[in-house]
Design a protein around this motif. Structure first.
Motif, short mmCIF file in Angstrom:
data_model
loop_
_atom_site.label_atom_id
_atom_site.label_comp_id
_atom_site.label_asym_id
_atom_site.label_seq_id
_atom_site.Cartn_x
_atom_site.Cartn_y
_atom_site.Cartn_z
N GLY A 1 8.08 1.43 -10.99
CA GLY A 1 7.25 2.20 -10.89
C GLY A 1 7.49 3.49 -10.05
N ASP B 1 -0.79 8.88 -9.42
CA ASP B 1 -0.13 7.26 -9.31
C ASP B 1 -1.21 6.47 -9.75
OD1 ASP B 1 1.00 4.95 -8.84
OD2 ASP B 1 1.86 5.83 -6.82
N MET C 1 -0.27 3.19 -10.90
CA MET C 1 0.49 2.24 -10.88
C MET C 1 -0.02 0.71 -11.08
SD MET C 1 3.77 2.21 -11.28
CE MET C 1 3.96 3.95 -10.89
N ALA D 1 2.72 5.16 -14.38
CA ALA D 1 2.46 3.95 -14.24
C ALA D 1 3.54 3.02 -14.52
CB ALA D 1 1.21 3.10 -14.89
N SER D 2 3.46 1.65 -14.81
CA SER D 2 4.67 0.74 -14.87
C SER D 2 4.25 -0.29 -15.97
CB SER D 2 5.43 0.51 -13.75
OG SER D 2 4.83 -0.65 -13.15
N GLY E 1 9.42 2.18 -16.13
CA GLY E 1 8.12 3.15 -15.68
C GLY E 1 7.91 4.08 -16.72
#
Length: 385
Positions: free
Chosen positions: A76, A178, A180, A200-201, A213
């Protein structure tokens, strides 16, 4: 103490320990099984799988059409660095809203890239002060971008991304998020929230495996980013341009990860998307909080600040409680938790996400109760005497 109805060690459906962490996390057997085949990156079937993944991700954020998902090989943080160093030009200046380690990491990324920053920092258990943020935007017209973390997993705090986006729009700033550890579990609407890019991932709330990611970008904003990137590999504009022209990644893609992610997205849709996935995580979080309070633990965050992703608990004030022993004893029973990452308090963290539900959360609580009794921690002994 009443005997636990659960047998230990507890395991996932594939016999692995349950990961009560913010990712990597416990995945389904079918997501794992998707990785047993080899795929050529130029194969038509793989290209279609990849296209489906990228299209569906933009749809989850209500970005279909005007936003494009740009994948980035790596964790990420690769995606966050790609977003920051592609979207912020050499003469840009970023207002960073920091209340944990991941906001600080973004600051370090920008410093290495030679980008100017302005920092609004609050304690790890405190959301940004929106009045102060607005004052900074009003007084410093040189600010070009605003950055925040959706759910800061240092503490588990939920930051007010919609209100921050409204400020970014009011003052004409680009808005970078972010998301994530929240994407897929907490609603995010790039249109309504005025978001230019969100990172995000694969290995968080969609419940895929680590290795990919991605950044969901406003197309017209990304188009203006040519030449901004400070590295070849992390250039989102170049990656997107090449994908759209050739359907190929510029460099070797993590094919197994992407195919597993496609399977994870199928399972995400079958569960009801953000509403279904987020609902399960909220139930997990409620069970965890209620059970840990009953055992004498004190959560760090007030209920209105707690995201249903990971919960931070204060270390018990008991000389018999030794975190390393607590951790290893839980691991021996099939549960892996996280140490704390706070500066404001001694703490540890327990995640609510991944392929786990009510049964697994209650089993984890039973294991915690068993370990506390084994350690002779006073709070539990008093409650169960």
């Amino acid at each position: 103490m009443t005997a636990s109805p659960y047998s230990f060690p507890a395991t996932s459906e594939t016999g692995d320990p349950l990961l009560l962490t913010p990712g990597p996390l416990t995945t389904s057997r079918t997501v794992k099984a998707a990785m047993v085949h080899d795929w050529g990156s130029r194969d038509a079937n793989f290209i279609e799988i990849n296209r489906s993944v990228l299209t569906r991700l933009a749809g989850i954020a209500n970005g279909a059409g005007d936003w494009v998902t740009v994948p980035m090989q790596g964790s990420g943080t690769f995606a966050v660095e790609a977003m920051l160093t592609t979207f912020v030009p050499a003469d840009g200046e970023v207002l960073l809203l920091i209340n944990g380690a991941y906001g600080k990491r973004a600051k370090r990324i920008l410093e290495i890239a030679g980008r100017r920053t302005v920092v609004h920092e609050t304690a790890e258990d405190t959301p940004p002060d929106l009045a102060e943020v607005e004052a900074l935007l009003a007084s410093q017209p040189s600010i070009t971008h605003l950055f925040t973390v959706h759910c800061e997993t240092t503490s588990g705090i939920l930051n007010p991304i919609a209100q921050i986006g409204a400020l970014a729009a009011r003052y004409g700033k680009r808005y970078l998020v972010d998301s994530m550890s929240a994407f897929g579990a907490l609603p995010i609407d790039v249109r309504a929230m005025h978001i230019d890019a969100v990172a995000a991932s694969s290995n968080k709330c969609i419940e895929g495996v680590p290795g990919l990611g991605f950044v969901i970008c406003r197309r017209d904003a990304l188009a203006r980013c040519a030449g901004n990137a400070t590295t070849l590999v992390l250039d989102l504009h170049d990656q997107c341009t090449n994908l759209e022209k050739t359907s190929q990644y510029r460099f070797t893609p993590p094919t197994h990860v992407i195919v597993a992610f496609h399977q994870a997205l199928d399972e995400f849709d079958a569960e009801g998307g953000v509403a279904g996935r987020g609902g399960r995580y909220r139930r997990n979080c409620r069970i965890l909080l209620d059970g840990m309070r009953a055992l004498g633990f004190r959560p760090l965050l007030a209920a209105d600040l707690q995201a249903p992703i990971i919960v931070t608990f204060h270390m018990p004030d008991d000389p018999h409680f030794v975190f390393s022993r607590f951790y290893e004893s839980l691991k021996a029973r099939g549960f892996v938790i996280y140490p704390g990452k706070l500066t404001v308090a001694d703490s540890f963290r327990i995640g609510c996400i991944g392929r786990i539900g009510e049964t697994e959360m209650r089993a984890a609580l039973a294991a915690i109760a068993e370990v506390l009794e084994e350690m002779g921690v006073a709070g539990l002994v008093e409650k169960t005497a």
